[in-house]
Every structure is written in C-alpha cells, then in structure tokens.
Design a protein around this motif. Structure first.
Motif, PDB file in Angstrom:
ATOM      1  N   PHE A 168       0.828  -1.200   0.000  1.00  0.00           N
ATOM      2  CA  PHE A 168       0.000   0.000   0.000  1.00  0.00           C
ATOM      3  C   PHE A 168       0.859   1.246   0.000  1.00  0.00           C
ATOM      4  CE2 PHE A 168      -2.505  -3.377   1.726  1.00  0.00           C
ATOM      5  CZ  PHE A 168      -3.741  -3.201   1.131  1.00  0.00           C
ATOM      6  N   LYS A 169       0.492   2.183  -0.839  1.00  0.00           N
ATOM      7  CA  LYS A 169       1.221   3.440  -0.924  1.00  0.00           C
ATOM      8  C   LYS A 169       0.298   4.573  -0.486  1.00  0.00           C
ATOM      9  CE  LYS A 169       3.270   6.625  -4.198  1.00  0.00           C
ATOM     10  NZ  LYS A 169       3.355   6.992  -5.603  1.00  0.00           N
ATOM     11  N   ILE A 170       0.770   5.389   0.436  1.00  0.00           N
ATOM     12  CA  ILE A 170      -0.006   6.561   0.861  1.00  0.00           C
ATOM     13  C   ILE A 170       0.163   7.630  -0.210  1.00  0.00           C
ATOM     14  CG2 ILE A 170      -0.274   8.382   2.572  1.00  0.00           C
ATOM     15  CD1 ILE A 170       0.716   6.371   4.680  1.00  0.00           C
ATOM     16  N   ILE A 171      -0.966   8.032  -0.807  1.00  0.00           N
ATOM     17  CA  ILE A 171      -0.961   9.044  -1.859  1.00  0.00           C
ATOM     18  C   ILE A 171      -1.088  10.439  -1.255  1.00  0.00           C
ATOM     19  CG2 ILE A 171      -2.143   9.871  -3.939  1.00  0.00           C
ATOM     20  CD1 ILE A 171      -3.479   7.131  -4.090  1.00  0.00           C
ATOM     21  N   GLU A 172      -1.896  10.532  -0.209  1.00  0.00           N
ATOM     22  CA  GLU A 172      -2.205  11.835   0.388  1.00  0.00           C
ATOM     23  C   GLU A 172      -2.492  11.612   1.866  1.00  0.00           C
ATOM     24  OE1 GLU A 172      -2.190  15.595   0.276  1.00  0.00           O
ATOM     25  OE2 GLU A 172      -2.697  14.949  -1.742  1.00  0.00           O
ATOM     26  N   LYS A 173      -2.098  12.588   2.688  1.00  0.00           N
ATOM     27  CA  LYS A 173      -2.364  12.538   4.124  1.00  0.00           C
ATOM     28  C   LYS A 173      -2.786  13.930   4.552  1.00  0.00           C
ATOM     29  CE  LYS A 173       0.368  12.194   8.278  1.00  0.00           C
ATOM     30  NZ  LYS A 173       1.648  11.791   8.831  1.00  0.00           N
ATOM     31  N   LYS A 174      -3.911  14.021   5.240  1.00  0.00           N
ATOM     32  CA  LYS A 174      -4.428  15.309   5.696  1.00  0.00           C
ATOM     33  C   LYS A 174      -4.806  15.208   7.171  1.00  0.00           C
ATOM     34  CE  LYS A 174      -4.499  17.543   1.748  1.00  0.00           C
ATOM     35  NZ  LYS A 174      -3.707  18.714   1.511  1.00  0.00           N
ATOM     36  N   ILE A 175      -4.617  16.301   7.895  1.00  0.00           N
ATOM     37  CA  ILE A 175      -5.003  16.390   9.304  1.00  0.00           C
ATOM     38  C   ILE A 175      -6.108  17.433   9.426  1.00  0.00           C
ATOM     39  CG2 ILE A 175      -4.225  16.915  11.660  1.00  0.00           C
ATOM     40  CD1 ILE A 175      -2.683  14.547  10.620  1.00  0.00           C
ATOM     41  N   TYR A 176      -7.196  17.045  10.110  1.00  0.00           N
ATOM     42  CA  TYR A 176      -8.322  17.955  10.374  1.00  0.00           C
ATOM     43  C   TYR A 176      -8.679  17.795  11.849  1.00  0.00           C
ATOM     44  CZ  TYR A 176      -8.715  17.426   5.310  1.00  0.00           C
ATOM     45  OH  TYR A 176      -8.451  17.362   3.961  1.00  0.00           O
TER      46      TYR A 176
END
Length: 188
Positions: A168-176
């Motif tokens: 698995f490859k992380i494409i995008e990571k966001k914190i909210y």
C-alpha cells in the motif's frame, strides 16, 4: 451533520445519542470529497463508482456518495446502537436500490468479500483504538477488492502511528482537528 452536495444536499443526517460512535464531521467529509473530485492524484469516474463503507456508523460517508450519484454503496456496520439510525438516514433520502447494509462485524464475517465486486473506493472509519487495520488491508489485497484506479481512505486519530503493509502506498495525508485522513492506492 448534513449531506454537503449532490441530489440530497442539505439533508440532515441523524446522529447517535451515545458516545460510542464518532460520526465523520462535515468539514472533514467535505475536504475528503474535494480531494476525490479535484485532485489530479485520483482517476475515478464517480458516477460509476462502487463504494465499500466499512465501520459505517450513521452512514455519513456513504450517504454523501449516494448523493453524489455513486453507482452503489455497501455499508458494513454491526453496532446495534447505530444500525437503526443508519437505516433511518437511508430511508430519509429515499435511495431505492443502489445500497446494501451488511449487519456484521467487519473482522468476524468479512461478508463483503462474498460480493464478487471490485470497489472504486473503500472507506475505513474504525474506532480510533482499533489495532487490526493491517489485517483488513491485507485481506483487501488478497481478495483483490480494489479496482485498478481505486483508492482506500482511512480515518484515524492524528496521533495514531501505523505501519502499513508494503503493498500500500499513501498518496495523500491530511489532518483535520483530531482526525487524520490517509488516501492509499495498491502497488501492483
């Protein structure tokens, strides 16, 4: 909580009275869909998308998908305290036949594997303390559940540290706020 866009825009989403379920906040959900629809990192035809919503809760993510004309959404939830609310939320939007509810524990049954369907989006919103995510991700890979351009979206606590399988490859990571949203693809 409400549906943000699409056919059912503005429709209220009922939420549970207890604290055992943590519904996806509107701002977080809106940000997820902005990325899905506007990022060049994803190549999805949403109108033809088949969605798997694991740990559905009240159905906030899947309801938004139905409102935005996803082809089909499969909700998987087993918590008796939230299932009636999920069913009422679906009834309130009068979705006819483009959804299914599987009332099983995601880890014990994995009945969604028996659907002979490949998914364009698999959304995972487990309890923040859940430590079996890798088991689920491995099963998704083994069973070939994700379409070629499909994505997995995982909602975690921002302080949670996970080591995901190499496939698995992380494409995008966001914190909210306290939430961390991870977008994955499968490496071939």
């Amino acid at each position: 909580m409400r549906i943000i866009s699409g056919l059912y825009k503005g429709k209220k989403i009922l939420k549970p009275e207890d604290n055992k379920t943590r519904p996806l906040k509107d701002l977080t959900k809106e940000s997820i869909f902005n990325l899905i629809f506007h990022s060049k990192k994803f190549n999805l035809e949403f109108d033809n998308a088949t969605i798997l919503d694991l740990f559905s809760g009240v159905g906030s993510f899947g309801l938004e998908c139905l409102s935005r004309k996803a082809k089909k959404v499969i909700f998987v939830e087993n918590y008796k305290g939230v299932l009636p609310i999920l069913k009422r939320n679906l009834s309130n939007i009068k979705a006819v036949d483009n959804f299914e509810i599987i009332e099983k524990n995601v880890y014990e049954s994995m009945e969604f594997l028996k659907k002979s369907v490949k998914f364009d989006i698999i959304f995972l919103d487990p309890p923040f303390k859940d430590n079996k995510i890798n088991e689920l991700l491995k099963k998704i890979k083994e069973e070939n559940l994700l379409n070629k351009n499909g994505i997995i979206i995982l909602h975690r606590h921002k302080k949670e540290t996970d080591n995901f399988p190499n496939q698995f490859k992380i494409i995008e990571k966001k914190i909210y706020g306290i939430s961390k949203i991870l977008f994955f693809c499968l490496l071939n």
